[in-house]
Motif scaffolding. Structure first.
Motif, short mmCIF file in Angstrom:
data_model
loop_
_atom_site.label_atom_id
_atom_site.label_comp_id
_atom_site.label_asym_id
_atom_site.label_seq_id
_atom_site.Cartn_x
_atom_site.Cartn_y
_atom_site.Cartn_z
N GLY A 2 0.80 -1.21 0.00
CA GLY A 2 0.00 0.00 0.00
C GLY A 2 0.84 1.27 0.00
N ASN A 3 2.12 1.13 0.24
CA ASN A 3 3.02 2.29 0.26
C ASN A 3 3.84 2.40 -1.02
OD1 ASN A 3 2.13 2.86 2.84
ND2 ASN A 3 3.80 1.76 3.82
N THR A 4 3.43 1.70 -2.07
CA THR A 4 4.16 1.78 -3.33
C THR A 4 4.12 3.21 -3.85
OG1 THR A 4 3.66 -0.51 -3.84
CG2 THR A 4 4.31 0.89 -5.68
N THR A 5 5.28 3.70 -4.25
CA THR A 5 5.41 5.09 -4.67
C THR A 5 6.15 5.16 -6.01
OG1 THR A 5 5.55 5.78 -2.36
CG2 THR A 5 6.35 7.34 -3.99
N SER A 6 5.73 6.07 -6.86
CA SER A 6 6.43 6.36 -8.12
C SER A 6 6.80 7.83 -8.13
CB SER A 6 5.54 6.04 -9.32
OG SER A 6 5.24 4.66 -9.37
N LEU A 7 8.08 8.11 -8.30
CA LEU A 7 8.56 9.50 -8.30
C LEU A 7 9.09 9.85 -9.70
CD1 LEU A 7 10.49 9.42 -4.91
CD2 LEU A 7 8.22 10.37 -5.35
N PRO A 8 8.49 10.86 -10.37
CA PRO A 8 8.92 11.23 -11.71
C PRO A 8 10.01 12.31 -11.71
CG PRO A 8 6.91 12.39 -11.17
CD PRO A 8 7.25 11.53 -9.98
N PHE A 9 10.97 12.15 -12.60
CA PHE A 9 12.04 13.14 -12.79
C PHE A 9 12.21 13.37 -14.28
CE2 PHE A 9 13.03 10.67 -8.95
CZ PHE A 9 12.93 11.67 -8.01
N HIS A 10 12.59 14.60 -14.65
CA HIS A 10 12.65 15.02 -16.05
C HIS A 10 14.03 15.61 -16.35
CE1 HIS A 10 10.92 16.57 -19.81
NE2 HIS A 10 11.58 17.68 -19.57
N PHE A 11 14.54 15.32 -17.55
CA PHE A 11 15.80 15.91 -18.00
C PHE A 11 15.65 16.28 -19.47
CE2 PHE A 11 20.10 15.25 -19.92
CZ PHE A 11 20.69 16.38 -19.39
N LEU A 36 18.91 14.66 -11.00
CA LEU A 36 17.55 14.70 -11.53
C LEU A 36 16.51 15.01 -10.46
CD1 LEU A 36 17.85 11.57 -13.84
CD2 LEU A 36 18.05 13.97 -14.49
N GLY A 37 16.79 14.66 -9.23
CA GLY A 37 15.85 14.91 -8.14
C GLY A 37 16.22 14.09 -6.93
N GLN A 38 15.40 14.18 -5.88
CA GLN A 38 15.73 13.55 -4.61
C GLN A 38 14.68 12.51 -4.21
OE1 GLN A 38 16.13 15.64 -0.52
NE2 GLN A 38 18.13 15.79 -1.54
N VAL A 39 15.15 11.43 -3.59
CA VAL A 39 14.30 10.38 -3.05
C VAL A 39 14.55 10.34 -1.54
CG1 VAL A 39 13.86 7.90 -3.02
CG2 VAL A 39 14.29 9.05 -5.19
N PRO A 40 13.48 10.27 -0.72
CA PRO A 40 13.65 10.35 0.73
C PRO A 40 14.18 9.07 1.37
CG PRO A 40 11.36 10.01 0.20
CD PRO A 40 12.07 10.20 -1.12
N ALA A 41 14.84 9.26 2.50
CA ALA A 41 15.28 8.14 3.32
C ALA A 41 14.09 7.24 3.65
CB ALA A 41 15.90 8.66 4.61
N GLY A 42 14.34 5.95 3.74
CA GLY A 42 13.29 4.99 4.08
C GLY A 42 12.62 4.36 2.89
N MET A 43 12.78 4.94 1.70
CA MET A 43 12.17 4.34 0.51
C MET A 43 13.02 3.15 0.08
SD MET A 43 10.75 6.15 -2.86
CE MET A 43 10.24 5.28 -4.30
N THR A 44 12.35 2.06 -0.27
CA THR A 44 13.04 0.90 -0.83
C THR A 44 13.02 1.03 -2.34
OG1 THR A 44 12.41 -0.50 1.03
CG2 THR A 44 13.04 -1.61 -1.01
#
Length: 142
Positions: A2-11, A36-44
């Protein structure tokens, strides 16, 4: 999951190969590292999708990975990896690619920058890519 996350980055580069929306005035060169961007601590980190919708210059390739945002690496198995997602991926033609590096999912102990490292040739024309980093956001580790 339920915590699946998708983070978009653009170049994107302009007609001279200069990265758009940066403070750089010169074209992207071989061995340049683009944040390109940052991903937070704790993300797998689990997977990614890289879409090259407008091809970059002929012979360009890129590696996609991460570096710790604070600039301080940590010991294995959590060491920063400039090719965690892909190594020497051609950016000279359009296409879609998933994570090609065979590396296990990894829970980040601290914030990371998702990076592109240019190789093969310098940028000298318009190019556009998007990377969607996918993982499980479990919150910052204790």
């Amino acid at each position: 999951w339920g915590n699946t996350t998708s983070l978009p980055f653009h170049f994107e580069t302009n007609a001279s190969g200069v990265a758009i929306n940066t403070d750089q005035a010169t074209a992207v060169q071989i061995a340049d590292v683009i944040i390109l961007g940052q991903v937070p601590a704790g993300m797998t980190l689990a997977d990614c999708q890289i879409t090259i919708s407008t091809a970059f210059s002929a012979s360009t390739t890129a590696s996609f990975g991460f570096q710790y945002a604070d600039g301080v690496d940590v010991a294995a198995p959590y060491a920063q990896d400039v090719a965690y997602f892909a190594s020497a991926l051609s950016t000279a033609s359009t296409g879609v690619s998933r994570k090609t590096a065979v590396k296990p999912p990894m829970r980040l102990p601290k914030d990371v920058n998702i990076i592109l490292t240019r190789a093969g040739a310098a940028d000298a024309q318009v190019g556009v890519l998007d990377i969607i980093v996918q993982g499980i956001n479990a919150g910052a580790p204790a």
